[in-house]
Scaffold this motif. Structure first.
Motif, PDB file in Angstrom:
ATOM      1  N   UNK A  22       0.978  -1.115   0.494  1.00  0.00           N
ATOM      2  CA  UNK A  22       0.375   0.064  -0.005  1.00  0.00           C
ATOM      3  C   UNK A  22       0.965   1.272   0.332  1.00  0.00           C
ATOM      4  N   UNK A  23       0.435   2.459  -0.447  1.00  0.00           N
ATOM      5  CA  UNK A  23       0.486   3.086  -0.557  1.00  0.00           C
ATOM      6  C   UNK A  23       1.228   4.170   0.768  1.00  0.00           C
ATOM      7  N   UNK A  24       2.148   4.651   0.980  1.00  0.00           N
ATOM      8  CA  UNK A  24       2.757   4.964   2.210  1.00  0.00           C
ATOM      9  C   UNK A  24       1.617   6.095   2.692  1.00  0.00           C
ATOM     10  N   UNK A  25       0.902   6.923   2.194  1.00  0.00           N
ATOM     11  CA  UNK A  25       0.122   7.783   2.650  1.00  0.00           C
ATOM     12  C   UNK A  25      -1.514   7.167   3.096  1.00  0.00           C
ATOM     13  N   UNK A  26      -1.506   5.917   2.369  1.00  0.00           N
ATOM     14  CA  UNK A  26      -3.059   5.053   2.442  1.00  0.00           C
ATOM     15  C   UNK A  26      -3.322   4.403   4.006  1.00  0.00           C
ATOM     16  N   UNK A  27      -3.594   5.571   4.767  1.00  0.00           N
ATOM     17  CA  UNK A  27      -4.646   5.209   5.782  1.00  0.00           C
ATOM     18  C   UNK A  27      -5.481   4.128   6.842  1.00  0.00           C
ATOM     19  N   UNK A  28      -6.243   3.503   5.306  1.00  0.00           N
ATOM     20  CA  UNK A  28      -7.352   3.009   5.050  1.00  0.00           C
ATOM     21  C   UNK A  28      -6.915   1.506   4.917  1.00  0.00           C
ATOM     22  N   UNK A  29      -5.720   0.537   4.543  1.00  0.00           N
ATOM     23  CA  UNK A  29      -5.650  -0.231   4.352  1.00  0.00           C
ATOM     24  C   UNK A  29      -4.941  -1.105   5.865  1.00  0.00           C
ATOM     25  N   UNK A  30      -4.454  -1.932   6.627  1.00  0.00           N
ATOM     26  CA  UNK A  30      -3.949  -2.569   7.641  1.00  0.00           C
ATOM     27  C   UNK A  30      -3.908  -3.550   7.829  1.00  0.00           C
ATOM     28  N   UNK A  31      -2.376  -3.539   8.237  1.00  0.00           N
ATOM     29  CA  UNK A  31      -1.737  -5.110   9.548  1.00  0.00           C
ATOM     30  C   UNK A  31      -1.208  -6.042   7.608  1.00  0.00           C
ATOM     31  N   UNK A  32      -2.495  -7.323   7.503  1.00  0.00           N
ATOM     32  CA  UNK A  32      -1.821  -7.682   6.045  1.00  0.00           C
ATOM     33  C   UNK A  32      -2.006  -7.622   5.012  1.00  0.00           C
ATOM     34  N   UNK A  33      -3.541  -6.946   5.063  1.00  0.00           N
ATOM     35  CA  UNK A  33      -3.798  -6.437   4.058  1.00  0.00           C
ATOM     36  C   UNK A  33      -2.977  -5.557   2.898  1.00  0.00           C
ATOM     37  N   UNK A  34      -2.237  -4.626   3.874  1.00  0.00           N
ATOM     38  CA  UNK A  34      -1.200  -3.681   3.385  1.00  0.00           C
ATOM     39  C   UNK A  34      -0.323  -4.193   2.195  1.00  0.00           C
ATOM     40  N   UNK A  35      -0.306  -5.857   2.173  1.00  0.00           N
ATOM     41  CA  UNK A  35       0.920  -6.833   1.558  1.00  0.00           C
ATOM     42  C   UNK A  35       0.472  -7.440   0.885  1.00  0.00           C
ATOM     43  N   UNK A  36      -0.474  -7.868   0.623  1.00  0.00           N
ATOM     44  CA  UNK A  36      -1.202  -9.079   0.312  1.00  0.00           C
ATOM     45  C   UNK A  36      -1.321  -9.249  -1.323  1.00  0.00           C
ATOM     46  N   UNK A  37      -1.231  -9.896  -2.221  1.00  0.00           N
ATOM     47  CA  UNK A  37      -1.475 -10.472  -3.159  1.00  0.00           C
ATOM     48  C   UNK A  37      -2.339 -10.902  -4.176  1.00  0.00           C
ATOM     49  N   UNK A  38      -3.727 -10.916  -4.693  1.00  0.00           N
ATOM     50  CA  UNK A  38      -4.571 -11.789  -4.613  1.00  0.00           C
ATOM     51  C   UNK A  38      -4.549 -12.175  -6.345  1.00  0.00           C
ATOM     52  N   UNK A  39      -4.952 -13.339  -6.385  1.00  0.00           N
ATOM     53  CA  UNK A  39      -4.614 -13.991  -7.783  1.00  0.00           C
ATOM     54  C   UNK A  39      -5.488 -14.225  -7.849  1.00  0.00           C
ATOM     55  N   UNK A  40      -6.694 -14.187  -9.220  1.00  0.00           N
ATOM     56  CA  UNK A  40      -7.831 -14.126  -9.345  1.00  0.00           C
ATOM     57  C   UNK A  40      -8.661 -14.680 -10.420  1.00  0.00           C
ATOM     58  N   UNK A  41      -8.764 -16.195 -10.561  1.00  0.00           N
ATOM     59  CA  UNK A  41      -8.880 -16.775 -11.594  1.00  0.00           C
ATOM     60  C   UNK A  41     -10.810 -16.471 -12.250  1.00  0.00           C
ATOM     61  N   UNK A  42     -11.058 -15.715 -12.645  1.00  0.00           N
ATOM     62  CA  UNK A  42     -12.979 -15.439 -12.888  1.00  0.00           C
ATOM     63  C   UNK A  42     -13.193 -16.637 -14.652  1.00  0.00           C
ATOM     64  N   UNK A  43     -13.939 -17.102 -14.508  1.00  0.00           N
ATOM     65  CA  UNK A  43     -13.740 -18.148 -14.742  1.00  0.00           C
ATOM     66  C   UNK A  43     -15.504 -17.322 -16.068  1.00  0.00           C
ATOM     67  N   UNK A  44     -14.899 -18.443 -17.662  1.00  0.00           N
ATOM     68  CA  UNK A  44     -13.829 -18.862 -17.696  1.00  0.00           C
ATOM     69  C   UNK A  44     -12.150 -18.309 -18.361  1.00  0.00           C
ATOM     70  N   UNK A  45     -12.322 -16.863 -18.319  1.00  0.00           N
ATOM     71  CA  UNK A  45     -11.072 -16.815 -19.012  1.00  0.00           C
ATOM     72  C   UNK A  45     -10.353 -15.364 -18.546  1.00  0.00           C
ATOM     73  N   UNK A  46     -11.141 -14.556 -17.444  1.00  0.00           N
ATOM     74  CA  UNK A  46     -10.002 -12.969 -16.785  1.00  0.00           C
ATOM     75  C   UNK A  46      -9.217 -13.811 -16.160  1.00  0.00           C
ATOM     76  N   UNK A  47      -7.849 -13.694 -15.500  1.00  0.00           N
ATOM     77  CA  UNK A  47      -7.333 -14.003 -14.632  1.00  0.00           C
ATOM     78  C   UNK A  47      -6.355 -12.616 -14.323  1.00  0.00           C
ATOM     79  N   UNK A  48      -6.751 -11.774 -13.257  1.00  0.00           N
ATOM     80  CA  UNK A  48      -6.265 -11.242 -12.810  1.00  0.00           C
ATOM     81  C   UNK A  48      -5.746 -11.133 -11.321  1.00  0.00           C
TER      82      UNK A  48
END
Length: 374
Positions: free
Chosen positions: A251-277
């Motif tokens: 998270x950006x240094x000025x972002x005060x909304x994200x806390x704890x591990x949410x500041x560091x977490x990367x998500x990998x979402x596979x939306x069926x059939x073919x959108x990969x985020x």
């Protein structure tokens, strides 16, 4: 099962519990017959992504896509709304637009029939002597299109529930990250010599990271610390905690909304059939896949910045460094997935047992099987 009945082979494959599961049968990837089933029952009856909504900023901005061989225009109409319609002229059936760009009206390159941005026919030269001609009846057929969290989603199915109905759990997982506000900074198109499912499965699991990505990100991966949670009806996912070695991963240094591990977490979402985020507190990147025969896949590859970083003066140089890394990782994935496709042509190609880190692949196979006619 024989290669002559790949759908039955897939159904038998996914009937096995995950704890004893194997990869999908080879014929599910290599068969023209199976691809035809996918085009009819998977791609023509699903929500497919055409990219980011902010790629079409002004009225007249457009892009084109194909769904199961059906040519489609997606554009901003004069009221600023997203709209999708047939990309086939109502006269002699020429394709109207190609690629992406900006138009004030849609003019056929063959006989200059011209359509408004809502698809209605504006004019048709030299048609006044044909008594059957009715301009009001010759608008471009409309195709369903919605903005889902900043993604342009399009479907040929008039009865399919909206994406939000089938993907409610996405909010539970990543709703704290405002996907709809992320700003796209690049969008590219590629074509690889592999099956679309091989590339989708490659995104869904991180089991391959230490070896396939040994030259880039693989050294930071510990397989013993990986888990792959059970997914949902419309998508699967996993997540990784990253450090600040990549400036935009946290998270950006000025972002005060994200806390704890949410500041560091990367998500990998596979939306069926073919959108990969891939979604992080600082940036995102994505792939949208379109099969091009069993052995090729067309790829829309894009990405950009969290709104906090989009307005940071230093973000462009950080993102340039990140883009170089993403491109290198993408090149490694291309090599790995094209080798899998080449290996599948062997008479000795046999699907092996799945690791516990490949649960998303098993769920993906079950979803595909569920879409096919019994």
């Amino acid at each position: 099962m024989t290669i002559h009945d790949p759908a039955a082979a897939l159904r038998a494959n996914v009937a096995t519990p995950f704890e004893a599961a194997h990869a999908m049968p080879v014929s599910v990837y290599t068969s023209d017959e199976f691809l035809a089933l996918e085009e009819r029952h998977v791609f023509a009856q699903s929500w497919l992504c055409a990219g980011r909504a902010d790629a079409l900023k002004a009225p007249g901005d457009y892009l084109t896509m194909e769904i199961s061989g059906e040519p489609v225009i997606v554009l901003r109409d004069r009221d600023g709304a997203l709209r999708a319609m047939s990309n086939v002229c109502r006269h002699r059936m020429s394709i109207l637009l190609e690629g992406r760009g900006h138009v004030r009206a849609i003019t056929c390159p063959y006989h200059a029939w011209t359509y408004n941005l809502d698809g209605s026919l504006r004019g048709a030269p030299a048609m006044d002597l044909n008594q059957s001609f009715c301009k009001e009846a010759l608008g471009l057929p409309q195709i369903r299109c919605v903005d889902w969290k900043g993604w342009i989603m399009v479907t040929l199915d008039p009865d399919l529930p909206d994406p939000g109905a089938g993907l409610r759990e996405v909010d539970d997982l990543v709703g704290y990250l405002p996907m709809q506000d992320y700003v796209e900074t690049f969008r590219e198109e590629h074509r690889w010599n592999t099956n679309w499912k091989i590339l989708a499965e490659n995104f869904m699991e991180s089991y391959h990271l230490p070896m396939c990505h040994g030259g880039t990100i693989g050294g930071a991966v510990d397989l013993r610390k990986m888990t792959c949670p059970e997914g949902f009806a419309g998508f699967n996912y996993h997540h990784i905690l990253k450090d600040d070695s990549i400036a935009l991963s946290i998270a950006h240094k000025d972002n005060t909304e994200l806390q704890g591990e949410d500041r560091y977490r990367t998500w990998l979402l596979a939306i069926y059939p073919s959108l990969l985020i891939t979604l992080t507190p600082g940036y995102f990147w994505y792939l949208c896949l379109t099969p091009d025969g069993p052995g090729h896949v067309k790829i829309l590859y894009g990405g950009g910045l969290h709104p906090d970083f989009a307005k940071d003066a230093e973000a462009p140089q950080h993102f340039a460094t990140l883009k170089s890394l993403l491109d290198a990782v993408n090149d490694e994935d291309r090599g790995c997935t094209e080798r899998v496709w080449k290996g599948m042509q062997s008479r000795h190609a046999t699907p092996g047992a799945l690791s516990h880190l490949e649960r998303p692949n098993y769920e993906f196979a079950r979803w595909i099987a569920s879409k096919l006619p019994a």
